[in-house]
Design a protein around this motif. Structure first.
Motif, mmCIF file in Angstrom:
data_model
loop_
_atom_site.group_PDB
_atom_site.id
_atom_site.type_symbol
_atom_site.label_atom_id
_atom_site.label_comp_id
_atom_site.label_asym_id
_atom_site.label_seq_id
_atom_site.Cartn_x
_atom_site.Cartn_y
_atom_site.Cartn_z
ATOM 1 N N ASP A 53 -9.356 -5.475 -1.168
ATOM 2 C CA ASP A 53 -8.112 -4.803 -0.757
ATOM 3 C C ASP A 53 -8.151 -4.462 0.734
ATOM 4 O O ASP A 53 -7.152 -4.619 1.439
ATOM 5 C CB ASP A 53 -7.892 -3.516 -1.565
ATOM 6 N N GLN A 57 -5.667 -5.937 3.648
ATOM 7 C CA GLN A 57 -4.910 -5.027 4.501
ATOM 8 C C GLN A 57 -5.205 -5.300 5.974
ATOM 9 O O GLN A 57 -4.294 -5.338 6.802
ATOM 10 C CB GLN A 57 -5.217 -3.572 4.145
ATOM 11 N N THR A 110 -12.128 4.243 6.741
ATOM 12 C CA THR A 110 -10.747 4.431 6.295
ATOM 13 C C THR A 110 -10.191 5.748 6.816
ATOM 14 O O THR A 110 -9.057 5.808 7.296
ATOM 15 C CB THR A 110 -10.659 4.350 4.760
ATOM 16 N N MET A 138 -0.077 5.220 5.275
ATOM 17 C CA MET A 138 0.120 5.453 3.830
ATOM 18 C C MET A 138 -0.743 4.506 2.997
ATOM 19 O O MET A 138 -1.324 4.910 1.983
ATOM 20 C CB MET A 138 1.591 5.296 3.461
ATOM 21 N N THR A 139 -0.844 3.258 3.427
ATOM 22 C CA THR A 139 -1.673 2.294 2.695
ATOM 23 C C THR A 139 -3.132 2.700 2.744
ATOM 24 O O THR A 139 -3.837 2.655 1.735
ATOM 25 C CB THR A 139 -1.488 0.877 3.275
ATOM 26 N N LYS A 140 -3.587 3.126 3.905
ATOM 27 C CA LYS A 140 -4.975 3.560 4.039
ATOM 28 C C LYS A 140 -5.246 4.823 3.213
ATOM 29 O O LYS A 140 -6.324 4.978 2.644
ATOM 30 C CB LYS A 140 -5.332 3.773 5.511
ATOM 31 N N ALA A 141 -4.258 5.702 3.141
ATOM 32 C CA ALA A 141 -4.418 6.907 2.311
ATOM 33 C C ALA A 141 -4.570 6.526 0.844
ATOM 34 O O ALA A 141 -5.406 7.098 0.131
ATOM 35 C CB ALA A 141 -3.229 7.841 2.511
ATOM 36 N N ALA A 142 -3.786 5.558 0.391
ATOM 37 C CA ALA A 142 -3.875 5.118 -1.004
ATOM 38 C C ALA A 142 -5.225 4.456 -1.281
ATOM 39 O O ALA A 142 -5.860 4.725 -2.319
ATOM 40 C CB ALA A 142 -2.729 4.161 -1.328
ATOM 41 N N ILE A 143 -5.682 3.616 -0.365
ATOM 42 C CA ILE A 143 -6.990 2.973 -0.541
ATOM 43 C C ILE A 143 -8.097 4.028 -0.463
ATOM 44 O O ILE A 143 -9.063 3.981 -1.231
ATOM 45 C CB ILE A 143 -7.199 1.852 0.502
ATOM 46 N N LEU A 145 -7.937 7.077 -1.396
ATOM 47 C CA LEU A 145 -7.967 7.783 -2.680
ATOM 48 C C LEU A 145 -8.728 6.970 -3.725
ATOM 49 O O LEU A 145 -9.526 7.523 -4.486
ATOM 50 C CB LEU A 145 -6.541 8.084 -3.155
ATOM 51 N N LYS A 146 -8.521 5.657 -3.739
ATOM 52 C CA LYS A 146 -9.260 4.791 -4.665
ATOM 53 C C LYS A 146 -10.760 4.864 -4.384
ATOM 54 O O LYS A 146 -11.574 4.905 -5.309
ATOM 55 C CB LYS A 146 -8.803 3.332 -4.539
ATOM 56 N N GLU A 149 -12.083 8.257 -5.628
ATOM 57 C CA GLU A 149 -12.204 8.268 -7.093
ATOM 58 C C GLU A 149 -13.404 7.441 -7.540
ATOM 59 O O GLU A 149 -14.148 7.844 -8.439
ATOM 60 C CB GLU A 149 -10.915 7.747 -7.726
#
Length: 172
Positions: A53, A57, A110, A138-143, A145-146, A149
């Motif tokens: 991912d 990106q 990230t 926003m994309t980096k924030a979502a990645i 978070l992954k 987790e």
């Protein structure tokens, strides 16, 4: 009559925007190379998926930034040569990066990239440039978070000192 009205894509870039877009493209190209190396070192399938991912990106970011530069008559940053493929078993144990190390490195990268995106957004006077880096943020924030987790799930997270002592609540 306003200043720099009309379609933002028809407006000139200021020197800061040029430098930031060029630098961001160069960083993305470097990230593609480094993340591919991490993929060769990684053994965990979830980590490999996240690295994929991140590579996708970074490829998108370098392509979009280069298009803006070229459209404005500016040479894009150089592309690095493709990294030769390696198998995990072929990497000597002493030279191999571990999955927790890779996860920590991409977590920090990230987070730093999100800071840079915010800085570029704040300096931009062209709305399209600010919006583009908002999208990247926003994309980096979502990645990110992954990654967080995954680090928690696999026991790889190294937290800072935790504040566990809490004051007792007094009811009035």
């Amino acid at each position: 009559m306003g200043i720099l009205n009309g379609n933002p894509k028809d407006q000139p870039l200021h020197y800061g925007e040029v430098f930031d877009i060029w630098s961001f493209s160069m960083k993305a190209k470097g990230s593609i190379s480094v993340y591919r190396a991490y993929q060769y070192h990684a053994g965990d399938k979830d980590l490999k998926k996240i690295l994929g991912d991140l590579i996708n990106q970074a490829e998108l970011e370098s392509e979009e930034c280069d298009q803006i530069l070229i459209h404005n008559g500016i040479a894009s940053s150089p592309t690095l040569p493709a990294r030769p493929e390696a198998k995990l078993e072929d990497i000597p144990v002493g030279a191999r990066l571990t999955d927790p190390e890779i996860a920590a490195l991409v977590s920090a990268d990230t987070a730093a990239s999100m800071v840079i995106c915010s800085q570029i957004m704040g300096k931009s006077i062209r709305e399209d440039i600010g919006a583009l880096f908002g999208k990247y943020h926003m994309t980096k924030a979502a990645i990110g978070l992954k990654i967080l987790e995954m680090n928690k799930e696999k026991g790889w997270l190294v937290p800072p000192p935790l504040h566990v002592k809490r004051p007792e609540l007094v009811e009035a």
